[in-house]
Motif scaffolding. Sequence first.
Motif, PDB file in Angstrom:
ATOM      1  N   MET A 238       2.796 -16.398  11.028  1.00  0.00           N
ATOM      2  CA  MET A 238       1.549 -15.696  10.776  1.00  0.00           C
ATOM      3  C   MET A 238       0.715 -16.504   9.806  1.00  0.00           C
ATOM      4  N   SER A 239      -0.522 -16.814  10.164  1.00  0.00           N
ATOM      5  CA  SER A 239      -1.366 -17.656   9.319  1.00  0.00           C
ATOM      6  C   SER A 239      -2.033 -16.866   8.202  1.00  0.00           C
ATOM      7  N   GLU A 240      -1.976 -15.541   8.280  1.00  0.00           N
ATOM      8  CA  GLU A 240      -2.569 -14.703   7.255  1.00  0.00           C
ATOM      9  C   GLU A 240      -1.530 -13.702   6.772  1.00  0.00           C
ATOM     10  N   THR A 241      -1.623 -13.334   5.516  1.00  0.00           N
ATOM     11  CA  THR A 241      -0.796 -12.261   4.982  1.00  0.00           C
ATOM     12  C   THR A 241      -1.723 -11.126   4.589  1.00  0.00           C
ATOM     13  N   VAL A 242      -1.554  -9.961   5.200  1.00  0.00           N
ATOM     14  CA  VAL A 242      -2.359  -8.787   4.880  1.00  0.00           C
ATOM     15  C   VAL A 242      -1.412  -7.738   4.303  1.00  0.00           C
ATOM     16  N   VAL A 243      -1.699  -7.301   3.081  1.00  0.00           N
ATOM     17  CA  VAL A 243      -0.859  -6.318   2.413  1.00  0.00           C
ATOM     18  C   VAL A 243      -1.636  -5.014   2.292  1.00  0.00           C
ATOM     19  N   HIS A 244      -1.036  -3.922   2.772  1.00  0.00           N
ATOM     20  CA  HIS A 244      -1.653  -2.599   2.674  1.00  0.00           C
ATOM     21  C   HIS A 244      -1.157  -1.920   1.405  1.00  0.00           C
ATOM     22  N   VAL A 245      -2.089  -1.462   0.572  1.00  0.00           N
ATOM     23  CA  VAL A 245      -1.740  -0.774  -0.670  1.00  0.00           C
ATOM     24  C   VAL A 245      -2.326   0.632  -0.643  1.00  0.00           C
ATOM     25  N   THR A 246      -1.766   1.499  -1.479  1.00  0.00           N
ATOM     26  CA  THR A 246      -2.265   2.873  -1.532  1.00  0.00           C
ATOM     27  C   THR A 246      -2.728   3.270  -2.925  1.00  0.00           C
ATOM     28  N   THR A 247      -2.376   2.485  -3.957  1.00  0.00           N
ATOM     29  CA  THR A 247      -2.790   2.813  -5.323  1.00  0.00           C
ATOM     30  C   THR A 247      -3.383   1.582  -5.984  1.00  0.00           C
ATOM     31  N   LEU A 248      -4.131   1.812  -7.038  1.00  0.00           N
ATOM     32  CA  LEU A 248      -4.722   0.708  -7.796  1.00  0.00           C
ATOM     33  C   LEU A 248      -3.638  -0.138  -8.454  1.00  0.00           C
ATOM     34  N   GLU A 249      -2.539   0.487  -8.876  1.00  0.00           N
ATOM     35  CA  GLU A 249      -1.433  -0.277  -9.457  1.00  0.00           C
ATOM     36  C   GLU A 249      -0.846  -1.251  -8.436  1.00  0.00           C
ATOM     37  N   GLN A 250      -0.689  -0.792  -7.188  1.00  0.00           N
ATOM     38  CA  GLN A 250      -0.190  -1.681  -6.148  1.00  0.00           C
ATOM     39  C   GLN A 250      -1.177  -2.813  -5.898  1.00  0.00           C
ATOM     40  N   TRP A 251      -2.470  -2.485  -5.857  1.00  0.00           N
ATOM     41  CA  TRP A 251      -3.536  -3.487  -5.692  1.00  0.00           C
ATOM     42  C   TRP A 251      -3.386  -4.583  -6.748  1.00  0.00           C
ATOM     43  N   LYS A 252      -3.240  -4.166  -8.006  1.00  0.00           N
ATOM     44  CA  LYS A 252      -3.127  -5.129  -9.106  1.00  0.00           C
ATOM     45  C   LYS A 252      -1.828  -5.921  -9.024  1.00  0.00           C
ATOM     46  N   SER A 253      -0.752  -5.282  -8.592  1.00  0.00           N
ATOM     47  CA  SER A 253       0.534  -5.983  -8.475  1.00  0.00           C
ATOM     48  C   SER A 253       0.473  -7.097  -7.449  1.00  0.00           C
ATOM     49  N   VAL A 254      -0.134  -6.822  -6.292  1.00  0.00           N
ATOM     50  CA  VAL A 254      -0.262  -7.851  -5.258  1.00  0.00           C
ATOM     51  C   VAL A 254      -1.097  -9.014  -5.795  1.00  0.00           C
ATOM     52  N   LEU A 255      -2.204  -8.686  -6.448  1.00  0.00           N
ATOM     53  CA  LEU A 255      -3.045  -9.748  -7.004  1.00  0.00           C
ATOM     54  C   LEU A 255      -2.318 -10.518  -8.094  1.00  0.00           C
ATOM     55  N   ASP A 256      -1.537  -9.846  -8.938  1.00  0.00           N
ATOM     56  CA  ASP A 256      -0.755 -10.543  -9.969  1.00  0.00           C
ATOM     57  C   ASP A 256       0.162 -11.582  -9.341  1.00  0.00           C
ATOM     58  N   VAL A 257       0.829 -11.193  -8.254  1.00  0.00           N
ATOM     59  CA  VAL A 257       1.737 -12.116  -7.563  1.00  0.00           C
ATOM     60  C   VAL A 257       0.960 -13.328  -7.066  1.00  0.00           C
ATOM     61  N   TRP A 258      -0.168 -13.081  -6.394  1.00  0.00           N
ATOM     62  CA  TRP A 258      -0.930 -14.202  -5.833  1.00  0.00           C
ATOM     63  C   TRP A 258      -1.590 -15.047  -6.920  1.00  0.00           C
ATOM     64  N   PHE A 259      -2.067 -14.426  -7.991  1.00  0.00           N
ATOM     65  CA  PHE A 259      -2.645 -15.207  -9.087  1.00  0.00           C
ATOM     66  C   PHE A 259      -1.596 -16.135  -9.701  1.00  0.00           C
ATOM     67  N   LYS A 260      -0.375 -15.627  -9.872  1.00  0.00           N
ATOM     68  CA  LYS A 260       0.700 -16.449 -10.449  1.00  0.00           C
ATOM     69  C   LYS A 260       1.046 -17.621  -9.533  1.00  0.00           C
ATOM     70  N   GLN A 261       0.832 -17.433  -8.221  1.00  0.00           N
ATOM     71  CA  GLN A 261       1.119 -18.500  -7.263  1.00  0.00           C
ATOM     72  C   GLN A 261      -0.053 -19.473  -7.122  1.00  0.00           C
ATOM     73  N   GLY A 262      -1.132 -19.244  -7.892  1.00  0.00           N
ATOM     74  CA  GLY A 262      -2.264 -20.162  -7.893  1.00  0.00           C
ATOM     75  C   GLY A 262      -3.408 -19.795  -6.968  1.00  0.00           C
ATOM     76  N   TYR A 263      -3.300 -18.679  -6.253  1.00  0.00           N
ATOM     77  CA  TYR A 263      -4.371 -18.280  -5.348  1.00  0.00           C
ATOM     78  C   TYR A 263      -5.464 -17.544  -6.113  1.00  0.00           C
ATOM     79  N   GLU A 264      -6.651 -17.524  -5.537  1.00  0.00           N
ATOM     80  CA  GLU A 264      -7.765 -16.809  -6.162  1.00  0.00           C
ATOM     81  C   GLU A 264      -8.713 -16.312  -5.078  1.00  0.00           C
ATOM     82  N   TRP A 265      -9.670 -15.486  -5.502  1.00  0.00           N
ATOM     83  CA  TRP A 265     -10.666 -14.976  -4.569  1.00  0.00           C
ATOM     84  C   TRP A 265     -11.505 -16.124  -4.024  1.00  0.00           C
ATOM     85  N   ARG A 266     -12.103 -15.896  -2.900  1.00  0.00           N
ATOM     86  CA  ARG A 266     -12.975 -16.900  -2.292  1.00  0.00           C
ATOM     87  C   ARG A 266     -14.071 -17.324  -3.266  1.00  0.00           C
TER      88      ARG A 266
END
Length: 199
Positions: free
Chosen positions: A1-29
């Motif tokens: 899969m060339s894209e990873t799409v994560v479905h979240v239901t709470t703001l805490e989950q939203w922030k957790s996913v972003l924390d993981v990706w930020f730590k891996q060096g990814y950022e918003w467009r």
Amino acid sequence: MSETVVHVTTLEQWKSVLDVWFKQGYEWRSENKEYHEEYFNLGVRDLLLNKDNDIITKNHERHEFIEYSEFMAQQKEDNKMETYYVTQEQLDLIQELKSLPAPLVAIMNKKYGIETLYNELPLNDIEWFNYLSGVIQIEFKVKEQLYRLWRADGDDRIYMTRNDFGTPIWTSHKDNAFTAPLEEIKKWNNPAWDIEKAD
């Protein structure tokens, strides 16, 4: 899969996913590492890491996604790091416990409240042992208490949400309700709405 799409239901989950990706060096467009809670507050529930390694959002489209729990399970396997969101009181107790000269001995002493923590947090014995021994596989963050607005109309509970233009509208699904810290919720409150804690 060339894209990873994560479905979240709470703001805490939203922030957790972003924390993981930020730590891996990814950022918003747009080349920043902000949480952009405004997207979540507008009803977006899917975070996308695209093939160009940019974080963007998707919503109201047919696409394959993974649930937050599956995403975090993958991260635990890949990075051996788990984040637990706790109350400030729990975090204070955990830090006090860890700062003791013999934390592994202290956990047997009921005065430190480890029995309560043990029942409230989903860590097993080995994870507690590793954490108190200094193995860095677990981090604790304070969860932010969120609130939502509701009013009772007839037999159904009605919640406030916002449309794509940021205008208040209503929903009967509490998971789609506008949630925010108390200070922000108070800005949207009026005599027709009551404030309640969001889970």
